[in-house]
Design an enzyme around this catalytic site. Sequence first.
Site, short mmCIF file in Angstrom:
data_model
loop_
_atom_site.label_atom_id
_atom_site.label_comp_id
_atom_site.label_asym_id
_atom_site.label_seq_id
_atom_site.Cartn_x
_atom_site.Cartn_y
_atom_site.Cartn_z
N ARG A 1 0.81 -1.17 0.06
CA ARG A 1 0.14 -0.11 0.05
C ARG A 1 0.90 1.36 0.05
NH1 ARG A 1 -2.18 2.86 4.24
NH2 ARG A 1 -1.82 1.20 5.67
N TYR B 1 -13.38 12.49 -19.78
CA TYR B 1 -14.20 11.19 -19.74
C TYR B 1 -15.12 11.30 -18.63
CZ TYR B 1 -13.93 6.45 -17.52
OH TYR B 1 -14.35 5.36 -17.16
N ASP C 1 -5.37 14.33 -18.20
CA ASP C 1 -5.60 13.28 -18.38
C ASP C 1 -4.96 12.79 -19.74
OD1 ASP C 1 -6.36 10.64 -19.13
OD2 ASP C 1 -8.45 10.88 -18.47
N LYS D 1 -5.12 1.36 -20.58
CA LYS D 1 -5.58 1.58 -21.96
C LYS D 1 -3.92 1.33 -22.77
CE LYS D 1 -9.55 2.71 -21.27
NZ LYS D 1 -9.58 2.98 -19.62
#
Length: 389
Positions: free
Chosen positions: A48, A102, A174, A199
Amino acid sequence: MNSDKKGLNTTCTHVGELEDKAFKGAVSPLYMSTSYQFDDVEVKRYPRYFNTPNQEALCKKMAALEHTEAALIFGSGMAAISTALMTFLQAGDHVVLQQTIYGGTYHLAVSQFERFGIEYSFTNGWEVEDFEKEIKSNTKVLYLETPSNPLLTITDIKGVADLAKKKGILSMIDNTFASPVNQTPTDFGIDVVVHSATKYMGGHSDICAGVVAASQENMDKVFQTGICFGGSLSDYTVWLLERSLKTMAIRVRAQNENAMKMAEYLESNQDVDNVYYPGLKNHPGHALAKSQMRGFGGMLSFELNPEIDASLFFKELQLIKPSMSLAGIESTMLSPTQTSHALMSPEDRAKQGIKDSLIRFSLGIEEIEDLVEDIEQAIANVKPMTVSV
């Protein structure tokens, strides 16, 4: 390995790789442990905390690709986006978001920000002046996306970055649709870059991940938020992502080439009304895209003529997959109103210009002739027949 002035393929292949000291293997070894020694060690490792061996190595590669000092890997693109935004926003702050973004980012703003006391505004367009008009005294972040999802609008990266610096505001982008192969926003002054690594970085439709890249100072802040939100990535997926990145430049350049050819074909097709691709000379953002991108990307959108039922067209495709997500080596199509932007209201989709007939097309690496043939047969099978009298 020092990433300074290394070629893109060299960076993708070698920067951040781990040496297999035990067996001298050619690829990075995979360290699956979730528990590491805490005493008499230089680094106290915990998944983490983004600092397992594989996580650290991949973060170095991501930073090198985005020309930043540091980067962190997250469990999804939205984990990266939400962590980054919530790092630099708090109650009483205001963020300006580009109108054409998005759908998941849009939903984050409209469904979550108010309850955290964060104000937000969407621009009326994607020009620099549209951002400037929305800036308030408490604005802390300007958020843009270029090329945008799904209409491939192009925003002046340097213009927005310069505006943010002039106003003392942080800029965030982005960069998913472009990928670092086609565009490195920090070269134009952007402060923070986010990606859905699901992606083009993953590229094989089998990885879910996200990236935040920025200066070390800004990434130290993102780290503090990230360890609280817990959006870390499993080391097996980290290893798979590092493997995938080795071929990213080759894949994306092939997809760029296919998208350009496909856009030109669709533009000449009498059964297609509109094509949205920044590589086309008649695209309103073509000149700007050419000035800030090294390639126009593997994504485009188009609208079939009204008499052709898009839902039936999807069903007739034999090679191209009607599938969610994008940027895999296989070509896919989807309806944004049913998938990526389904959480937006019809009114807000209309403001962005997203019609029910819009089809988003992610070009893969297949031969372009095969893709064209598939589109033509699908259209032929659903196109109403003309009855001669």
